[in-house]
Each structure stands twice: as C-alpha cells, then as structure tokens.
Design a protein around this motif. Sequence first.
Motif, short mmCIF file in Angstrom:
data_model
loop_
_atom_site.label_atom_id
_atom_site.label_comp_id
_atom_site.label_asym_id
_atom_site.label_seq_id
_atom_site.Cartn_x
_atom_site.Cartn_y
_atom_site.Cartn_z
N TRP A 11 -5.04 14.55 -5.64
CA TRP A 11 -5.47 13.16 -5.79
C TRP A 11 -4.34 12.20 -5.39
O TRP A 11 -4.57 11.22 -4.68
N PHE A 12 -3.13 12.51 -5.82
CA PHE A 12 -1.98 11.65 -5.54
C PHE A 12 -1.74 11.56 -4.03
O PHE A 12 -1.45 10.49 -3.50
N LYS A 13 -1.85 12.68 -3.34
CA LYS A 13 -1.65 12.68 -1.89
C LYS A 13 -2.64 11.74 -1.21
O LYS A 13 -2.26 10.94 -0.34
N VAL A 14 -3.91 11.81 -1.59
CA VAL A 14 -4.92 10.95 -0.98
C VAL A 14 -4.70 9.50 -1.39
O VAL A 14 -4.88 8.57 -0.59
N MET A 15 -4.28 9.27 -2.63
CA MET A 15 -3.98 7.91 -3.07
C MET A 15 -2.90 7.29 -2.19
O MET A 15 -3.03 6.16 -1.71
N ARG A 16 -1.82 8.06 -1.93
CA ARG A 16 -0.74 7.56 -1.08
C ARG A 16 -1.26 7.25 0.33
O ARG A 16 -0.94 6.21 0.90
N GLU A 17 -2.06 8.16 0.87
CA GLU A 17 -2.57 7.97 2.23
C GLU A 17 -3.55 6.80 2.31
O GLU A 17 -3.74 6.23 3.40
N SER A 18 -4.16 6.43 1.18
CA SER A 18 -5.14 5.35 1.16
C SER A 18 -4.50 3.97 1.12
O SER A 18 -5.18 2.96 1.35
N LEU A 19 -3.21 3.90 0.83
CA LEU A 19 -2.54 2.59 0.75
C LEU A 19 -2.45 1.98 2.14
O LEU A 19 -2.01 2.63 3.09
N PRO A 20 -2.85 0.72 2.31
CA PRO A 20 -2.75 0.07 3.62
C PRO A 20 -1.30 0.07 4.12
O PRO A 20 -0.40 -0.35 3.40
N GLY A 21 -1.09 0.59 5.32
CA GLY A 21 0.25 0.63 5.88
C GLY A 21 1.15 1.68 5.26
O GLY A 21 2.38 1.56 5.32
N SER A 22 0.56 2.71 4.67
CA SER A 22 1.34 3.75 3.98
C SER A 22 2.36 4.40 4.92
O SER A 22 2.04 4.74 6.07
N VAL A 23 3.59 4.54 4.44
CA VAL A 23 4.67 5.15 5.20
C VAL A 23 5.15 6.39 4.45
O VAL A 23 5.48 6.31 3.27
N PRO A 24 5.20 7.56 5.10
CA PRO A 24 5.69 8.76 4.42
C PRO A 24 7.16 8.61 4.03
O PRO A 24 7.93 7.90 4.71
N MET A 25 7.56 9.27 2.95
CA MET A 25 8.96 9.35 2.58
C MET A 25 9.27 10.83 2.33
O MET A 25 9.20 11.32 1.21
N PRO A 26 9.64 11.56 3.39
CA PRO A 26 9.78 13.01 3.29
C PRO A 26 11.15 13.46 2.78
O PRO A 26 11.80 14.33 3.35
N TYR A 27 11.62 12.83 1.73
CA TYR A 27 12.88 13.20 1.09
C TYR A 27 12.83 12.69 -0.34
O TYR A 27 11.91 11.96 -0.74
N GLY A 28 13.82 13.08 -1.12
CA GLY A 28 13.79 12.81 -2.55
C GLY A 28 14.31 11.43 -2.92
O GLY A 28 14.85 10.68 -2.10
#
Length: 290
Positions: A171-188
């Motif tokens: 659910w959290f993954k899809v929530m992040r992807e649903s944010l307008p203009g979502s930018v990945p942060m592939p680090y801690g």
Amino acid sequence: MIEIDWAGEAGRLRASAEGEGGWNAAVARTLVRDTDQVVADVGCGGGGMAKALAEALPGATVVAIDADPDVLEQAREHTGGLVRCALASMDDGAEPLRRAIDAPADLIWASASVHHAADQQAAVAALASLLAPGGRLALAEGGLPARNLPWDLGIGEPGLELRLDLAQDRWFKVMRESLPGSVPMPYGWTDALTRAGLVDVTTRSVLSETPAPLSSSQLERVVAGFRSRIERLTGGGGHGHVVVDEDWLEPEDLETWEQLLDPEGPYFLGRRTDLAVLAVRSVHLGHAPR
C-alpha cells in the motif's frame, strides 16, 4: 491510485497524540538543549511531539506546522495554547515554512511526515535550510514493525500480523507513486540528511515494550490501531482513502480480521489477555554546520 483525505484522518491523529504522550515526552527530553529558543514540529499531526517539546522547554517558542487545517485544529486543541500553530506544506518548499517559524530553528522535528512529500530529498533539504548554526533536524522515519499478536491466534492461518505488514508495505509503495510529481529516493534517511548538508548524522532507535496482559485502555488502543490499518487497506471507515483496483489482503485474511475486530464475535481481540506492545522507532538526526 491512493489519495489520503487528511481531514478524515484528523481525529485518529489526535488520538495517537494522546496515546503516545509518554513516548513523546521521553524522546523530547533526549533531543532538547537548555539553550534551545526556537523549535518546530513540521507535519505535526495531532500535536503530540509539539506539546512534549513545549513542556520540555518552558519559555522557548514551539511552532506546530501542518498542511491540513483540520489536522492543525486538532493539534491546537491538544496542545492547549502551549505552542503556536501555523499552516504550511513541505511540498511548497522552504519559504512558507520559514515564514511559519519566523526565526532560524534550534531543533526541527518531523515524524512520519517527510514520506508524504512528493520529493522527500527536497523536503529534507528545505527543513535543513531552516536551522540555525548548530541546530538539529530529527526525522522519525522507519524502525521495525510493531508486534502485538501471538503468531497463532487459533483462527485463520498463523502469521496474520506479518502478512498485514506486507500488505501495508505494498500500500505504501502505491501511495508514494500516487503523489503528484513523486520522486524516488533510493537511499536511506541518513544519506538524505547528509545530502542536505548536515553533519554528525546518526540514528537513535527507541524500544517501546508493554508486556501482556495489557490494561483496558492499552488494549483499546491496540485494537483501534488494527481497525484503522484494516480500514486503510479496504477503503472503509470514512478515512478518505481512495483505493482503486487493489486487493491488499487475501479474502481469507480479511475474513479473519473482520472476526477479530468484531466486538460481538467470539474471537474479538479486545477480550484476549495475550496481546502485548513491542515496537522500535528510529529517529535520524543531523546537525547544521556552525
């Protein structure tokens, strides 16, 4: 797609602030310095940590900031005049937050709020830019999933709580992807603080444990927490979550949860004596250069 109606979440956030008063007070005492004059809680939710910081620093200016007016109203009521409340969003950059705080901050706290920003790194950088020299930014993000239930409940397949965590992670993954203009942060989070220009970055993790049997009020909070999580994953309960074309829980598990959360049923969690509370929450801390 997932959308969150924060006005619908306001009451739950207030209840969480009230239920976590002890944890907030303990953590606040480890973060503050006697010399702190300006402190902010950004994405304050129900105002639990804002209140704890104000109580730990009598005489300091404490500002509770949130992007939703209904949530902010709950924080205003919970803090009872101890803090100044201001409406601003991390998604709008540093300047609205700077105006809300109205002075360089000695300490900024942000708990489970940065992960709702479309660009998390930009949000961390914005928060870091608000610090006075030597000021600290504390992000409460991550940790370990809470454990409340026995592995085998005598109903449904064992490991129910583990599968709920997995469903919530999806659910959290899809929530992040649903944010307008979502930018990945592939680090801690420690890397995010360092990239924002902060130094002496570290993480402190805080263990919370209450063994079984829980008091009636503790048991009520645990059951309410599970009910809120199930409602989030099913789109029910009036929380304003819009979920499209996703079945987060297997039908068998959903049926089990319905029985466990039914106060009139024979398997109601609120009558069990073997529920406990075990959780580890992480606070990532960085310092502005002097």
